[in-house]
Design a protein around this motif. Sequence first.
Motif, PDB file in Angstrom:
ATOM      1  N   VAL A 175       0.998  -3.040   9.705  1.00 15.11           N
ATOM      2  CA  VAL A 175      -0.366  -3.437  10.062  1.00 15.11           C
ATOM      3  C   VAL A 175      -0.306  -4.497  11.161  1.00 15.11           C
ATOM      4  O   VAL A 175       0.222  -5.580  10.950  1.00 15.11           O
ATOM      5  N   ASP A 176      -0.829  -4.179  12.324  1.00 18.71           N
ATOM      6  CA  ASP A 176      -0.817  -5.081  13.474  1.00 18.71           C
ATOM      7  C   ASP A 176      -1.984  -6.062  13.342  1.00 18.71           C
ATOM      8  O   ASP A 176      -3.138  -5.652  13.236  1.00 18.71           O
ATOM      9  N   TYR A 177      -1.666  -7.364  13.355  1.00 15.22           N
ATOM     10  CA  TYR A 177      -2.747  -8.333  13.119  1.00 15.22           C
ATOM     11  C   TYR A 177      -3.287  -8.965  14.398  1.00 15.22           C
ATOM     12  O   TYR A 177      -4.022  -9.953  14.340  1.00 15.22           O
ATOM     13  N   THR A 178      -2.949  -8.381  15.551  1.00 19.76           N
ATOM     14  CA  THR A 178      -3.424  -9.005  16.793  1.00 19.76           C
ATOM     15  C   THR A 178      -4.901  -8.708  17.064  1.00 19.76           C
ATOM     16  O   THR A 178      -5.508  -9.368  17.906  1.00 19.76           O
ATOM     17  N   ASP A 179      -5.472  -7.690  16.409  1.00 21.48           N
ATOM     18  CA  ASP A 179      -6.890  -7.375  16.626  1.00 21.48           C
ATOM     19  C   ASP A 179      -7.462  -6.786  15.338  1.00 21.48           C
ATOM     20  O   ASP A 179      -7.357  -5.584  15.085  1.00 21.48           O
ATOM     21  N   LEU A 180      -8.084  -7.625  14.529  1.00 19.74           N
ATOM     22  CA  LEU A 180      -8.555  -7.172  13.215  1.00 19.74           C
ATOM     23  C   LEU A 180      -9.725  -6.198  13.314  1.00 19.74           C
ATOM     24  O   LEU A 180      -9.944  -5.397  12.407  1.00 19.74           O
ATOM     25  N   ASP A 181     -10.495  -6.251  14.392  1.00 20.46           N
ATOM     26  CA  ASP A 181     -11.648  -5.351  14.536  1.00 20.46           C
ATOM     27  C   ASP A 181     -11.256  -3.961  15.029  1.00 20.46           C
ATOM     28  O   ASP A 181     -12.050  -3.019  14.944  1.00 20.46           O
ATOM     29  N   ASN A 182     -10.088  -3.866  15.618  1.00 19.45           N
ATOM     30  CA  ASN A 182      -9.555  -2.570  16.052  1.00 19.45           C
ATOM     31  C   ASN A 182      -8.156  -2.474  15.451  1.00 19.45           C
ATOM     32  O   ASN A 182      -7.151  -2.543  16.141  1.00 19.45           O
ATOM     33  N   LEU A 183      -8.130  -2.349  14.142  1.00 22.78           N
ATOM     34  CA  LEU A 183      -6.893  -2.570  13.385  1.00 22.78           C
ATOM     35  C   LEU A 183      -5.934  -1.393  13.517  1.00 22.78           C
ATOM     36  O   LEU A 183      -6.249  -0.278  13.138  1.00 22.78           O
ATOM     37  N   ARG A 184      -4.758  -1.681  14.076  1.00 27.37           N
ATOM     38  CA  ARG A 184      -3.734  -0.647  14.218  1.00 27.37           C
ATOM     39  C   ARG A 184      -2.828  -0.638  12.993  1.00 27.37           C
ATOM     40  O   ARG A 184      -2.306  -1.671  12.594  1.00 27.37           O
ATOM     41  N   ILE A 185      -2.674   0.540  12.414  1.00 26.46           N
ATOM     42  CA  ILE A 185      -1.787   0.706  11.265  1.00 26.46           C
ATOM     43  C   ILE A 185      -0.887   1.909  11.512  1.00 26.46           C
ATOM     44  O   ILE A 185      -1.374   2.968  11.898  1.00 26.46           O
ATOM     45  N   GLU A 186       0.419   1.756  11.300  1.00 26.91           N
ATOM     46  CA  GLU A 186       1.314   2.907  11.219  1.00 26.91           C
ATOM     47  C   GLU A 186       1.544   3.213   9.741  1.00 26.91           C
ATOM     48  O   GLU A 186       2.001   2.354   8.987  1.00 26.91           O
ATOM     49  N   GLN A 187       1.202   4.428   9.334  1.00 18.32           N
ATOM     50  CA  GLN A 187       1.431   4.837   7.956  1.00 18.32           C
ATOM     51  C   GLN A 187       2.760   5.598   7.925  1.00 18.32           C
ATOM     52  O   GLN A 187       2.821   6.768   8.284  1.00 18.32           O
ATOM     53  N   ILE A 188       3.812   4.885   7.480  1.00 14.76           N
ATOM     54  CA  ILE A 188       5.179   5.398   7.571  1.00 14.76           C
ATOM     55  C   ILE A 188       5.561   6.066   6.255  1.00 14.76           C
ATOM     56  O   ILE A 188       5.663   5.408   5.220  1.00 14.76           O
ATOM     57  N   ASN A 189       5.758   7.375   6.288  1.00 11.36           N
ATOM     58  CA  ASN A 189       6.147   8.113   5.084  1.00 11.36           C
ATOM     59  C   ASN A 189       7.564   7.749   4.669  1.00 11.36           C
ATOM     60  O   ASN A 189       8.471   7.739   5.495  1.00 11.36           O
ATOM     61  N   SER A 190       7.763   7.489   3.355  1.00 12.71           N
ATOM     62  CA  SER A 190       9.127   7.221   2.889  1.00 12.71           C
ATOM     63  C   SER A 190       9.326   7.887   1.536  1.00 12.71           C
ATOM     64  O   SER A 190       9.462   9.111   1.486  1.00 12.71           O
ATOM     65  N   ALA A 191       9.345   7.132   0.443  1.00 15.29           N
ATOM     66  CA  ALA A 191       9.600   7.718  -0.877  1.00 15.29           C
ATOM     67  C   ALA A 191       8.888   6.887  -1.945  1.00 15.29           C
ATOM     68  O   ALA A 191       8.543   5.735  -1.714  1.00 15.29           O
ATOM     69  N   LYS A 192       8.658   7.476  -3.103  1.00 10.85           N
ATOM     70  CA  LYS A 192       7.978   6.806  -4.217  1.00 10.85           C
ATOM     71  C   LYS A 192       8.982   6.118  -5.140  1.00 10.85           C
ATOM     72  O   LYS A 192      10.107   6.554  -5.220  1.00 10.85           O
ATOM     73  N   PHE A 193       8.631   5.162  -5.959  1.00  7.98           N
ATOM     74  CA  PHE A 193       7.489   4.262  -5.801  1.00  7.98           C
ATOM     75  C   PHE A 193       8.027   3.003  -5.157  1.00  7.98           C
ATOM     76  O   PHE A 193       8.967   2.421  -5.688  1.00  7.98           O
ATOM     77  N   LEU A 194       7.421   2.588  -4.084  1.00  5.78           N
ATOM     78  CA  LEU A 194       7.920   1.433  -3.333  1.00  5.78           C
ATOM     79  C   LEU A 194       7.731   0.153  -4.136  1.00  5.78           C
ATOM     80  O   LEU A 194       6.705  -0.026  -4.785  1.00  5.78           O
ATOM     81  N   HIS A 195       8.706  -0.734  -4.066  1.00  7.66           N
ATOM     82  CA  HIS A 195       8.579  -1.932  -4.888  1.00  7.66           C
ATOM     83  C   HIS A 195       8.829  -3.238  -4.124  1.00  7.66           C
ATOM     84  O   HIS A 195       7.882  -3.901  -3.762  1.00  7.66           O
ATOM     85  N   ASP A 196      10.057  -3.611  -3.872  1.00  5.42           N
ATOM     86  CA  ASP A 196      10.301  -4.881  -3.191  1.00  5.42           C
ATOM     87  C   ASP A 196      11.494  -4.770  -2.248  1.00  5.42           C
ATOM     88  O   ASP A 196      12.358  -3.932  -2.437  1.00  5.42           O
TER      89      ASP A 196
END
Lengths: 542, 542
Positions: free
Chosen positions: B312-333
Amino acid sequence: MKRATLGLSTLALAMGLSAGGSAMAANQAPTLTPEEFEKAKTMYFQRCAGCHGVLRTGATGKSLLPKDTLKKGTERLSRIIELGTEGGMNNFDDIFEKADIDLLAKYIQNEPPVPPEMSLEMMKEHTKQFVALEDYPTKPLHGRNWENFFVVIERDAGKAAIIDGDTKEVIAHLDTGYAVHVIKGSEHHKVDHPKDAVGRFWYTIGRDGKVNKIDLWQTPDKMLVAETKMAYDARDIAVSGDGKYVIAGGYWPPHFVIMDADTLDPLKVVSTRGINVDGEYVNEARVAAIYTTPNESTFLVAVKELGQMWQVDYTDLDNLRIEQINSAKFLHDGFFDPSGRYFQIAANASNKMVVVDTKTRKLEALIDVVDLPHPGPGANWIDKECGQVSGTTHLGVGTVSVWGSDPINKPDQAWKLCYEVETDGAGVFIRTHPDSQYVWADQTKHPEVEVQQSVQVFDKDTREIVKTIRVTEEEGKVAVHIEFTQDGSEAWVSVWNRKDNSNATGEIVVYDAKTLEEKYRIKGLTTPTGKFNVHNRINHVT
Amino acid sequence: MKRATLGLSTLALAMGLSAGGSAMAANQAPTLTPEEFEKAKTMYFQRCAGCHGVLRTGATGKSLLPKDTLKKGTERLSRIIELGTEGGMNNFDDIFEKADIDLLAKYIQNEPPVPPEMSLEMMKEHTKQFVALEDYPTKPLHGRNWENFFVVIERDAGKAAIIDGDTKEVIAHLDTGYAVHVIKGSEHHKVDHPKDAVGRFWYTIGRDGKVNKIDLWQTPDKMLVAETKMAYDARDIAVSGDGKYVIAGGYWPPHFVIMDADTLDPLKVVSTRGINVDGEYVNEARVAAIYTTPNESTFLVAVKELGQMWQVDYTDLDNLRIEQINSAKFLHDGFFDPSGRYFQIAANASNKMVVVDTKTRKLEALIDVVDLPHPGPGANWIDKECGQVSGTTHLGVGTVSVWGSDPINKPDQAWKLCYEVETDGAGVFIRTHPDSQYVWADQTKHPEVEVQQSVQVFDKDTREIVKTIRVTEEEGKVAVHIEFTQDGSEAWVSVWNRKDNSNATGEIVVYDAKTLEEKYRIKGLTTPTGKFNVHNRINHVT
């Protein structure tokens, strides 16, 4: 009706309520038999859900949850459905029988059923090839000028007609989904363009979520080449600039689906449920419209209830980049400026046009217009004073709003209202052509028959209406949607047989775009509405 | 219990079922009084929802919907809660009374209540300043070496302890949310770095969604400077590289919230409900973990049930850029490599470590490890053969897996298993320090008391365990979590008084990181778990 005694807490839990209290109100809802319930559910889905939502939480229309409907009661609700309201609700007494109206009135006092989800696996089960990829022809199998074909929605027949724009012949009626809403072709694109057959493939989206692929090079009996289903309720579709992907947007489930443009195999589903521009969660955040950006390898997805435009980069589906661009509610339909950089879309609950800069992937401007803007395919032209302008019709009022849309050469005029044209009635579609002196607007939303059946034409230079054209005078028919031929010499207007909707008594009236005189009537069409000229659409001619 | 006679259709609708049939099963669910229901709901939320989900659809734990629980019945369910299962469920007979276990067993046979949403407006109502911004000190108000402070979670007390790492004094117990899960400070960042007070401000996230801001320059009585609440159930928090924003992730509602780091004012909410890597919609798609990327102006949000990392790119909250990166379940830490470019996170249902390249914003690799990886703060060090390596403990087995993590200089070793170390028991946390010869691992998940109470230490060069340290021998206490001091000379291990959890009978045992001998016991702590050394955390020293 079978009854069961149930612990109140169970019901309260299922409804997300704390035990006791408000759950009691459900007792007052009229009981329906399972058969009545199923019938009312179908009627609601087909005629009401578009404005009021599958979950009945309201959008363009009001909330119809039991908390709102129970206090009105069956009699009052029936009258509203019958006669409509001043707030903009249509009358339905010409479409539904009185008994069905009563049934609907009872239905909407009950809790709305929660509609099911649809997984990628389920979509795959719907995917079919009618013509195998290896059997696709390598050149057109007919001698027609397919770049001047019109693909025409025959709304209530669940068909798409293919009309030869040169000869005016209806060469096919293709079986598509229920109430096809939009049809789009593979378009010209500035970035990359590996396909040599741009405009050849067209994709339909039905209100039932059915997607069909049409091959205009085929003989008419084989033009329908593939099919899938990506939602239970859907509205729009687009083809990627590289011709590789088709994207369709769901009303329910609220998501968009990216498919292989060759086979319609679903590849990627993205939910659009989210937080709206006011910071509130919206479960039914519907995809109102989807477009391919001419200069970037992205799609634009209008998430209606969120008031957000999502710019979706299709170059890497596994690492999907999305810009969630905040704008205004409720997003509906839009069109590009001639450069293809700026996208202009109606936020009709806010009475604004939203402008997105697809190069920076940011909001460019908000333009105040009037009541419920709805441009449909939109119109761009040159104004003597403001330079490059764009315009929209409105669902709520007989006004065409025109604004400057060239921030590079006319920054002082850009995204500011240039002028307004008063028409006789509220409409749905505006259209022009670069080689035409005129801009056309329909008036489909006006209550008076004479106005509904007429379109108005204004001059780009004088800004004055030069002609009001009565397209039909037959009862139960309205004039809707204008599309030009490839060379701009003709303007085609649909006569939508709204009442006699199960017969092929609709037509398209062809006008000389210069003299504005009627030239021809294309008959034998069932509820024709939207029309898509191959050349104009794939080249973004607006 | 009050009962009401209700039309079956009403219930079926509310539950999203078709009329008749399966709705009848609900009849068999044991009835609870509203008081019992509320009590069971709270118990479930505090102890069960983490693994089984607020909606009880299952995640780390099994689905506990009525369709699954009704066939087991109260007696069998009670025994499972009491004794646990071989599938990994803990025993709860040491935490709950028998009557409460029976109540829970009944509760989970009823439909789960739908938890409420939380809007941006609601969050704003929770936002408070205990110290006004203009009253913040311009230099530390104490002479202590605050860069060697430890911020320590006192889990069941709902407090964070501040401990002076030089003097070992507990200088404050700050009131934070219920069961604080993570505490993070403003970190050093390569891109832009306008704040001169990195490490000064720390942010806590409670399991109840409460966020607190701590100012380490203040006197102990005023260190708690602001507060808000961004969810009903939450797990992680992070601070942007520029120090402007704090982001926190919700388990329920499933969303993340970006706040003003100065005031904790909520600015932006984004829903994480979505479609998982298998193409299925997940309503309860929870934010398991959130991190600031050291080299980019982005956050990494691990959406557990989707199997997706959202950058999640925080340089412009009103035009929020997100890369949804596919990986594997269930993500933890997870944790970064020393360069700060690659992020390594456990996908514990898939027994994989996921590697994200934060520069390209794409998936870099998937590494097969063993049963339920859980690295906590993780560990990076130099191996003589494989070069730069990283390692993780596992919740399911006593194994530390070690893989190459330097794709630039050691591409052949990168993201491949280098070696494994067998420990006596499954653990939760691994830790080391660049100036230490050793890697430490806890064994908190092992059922045997002696192993639970011991940590193991292995040598970076020989790869052999050099010492097993019994941290405590007291009943009802376990050893958990290791953290080094600023200079790496000491390793601190928590003694978590799991049973006697309402008293300050927990402690931190300080070991000489060279000799591995006990040096000191810091007493007077209630259920101490995670510890965060200011210097090590803000400089990504792992």
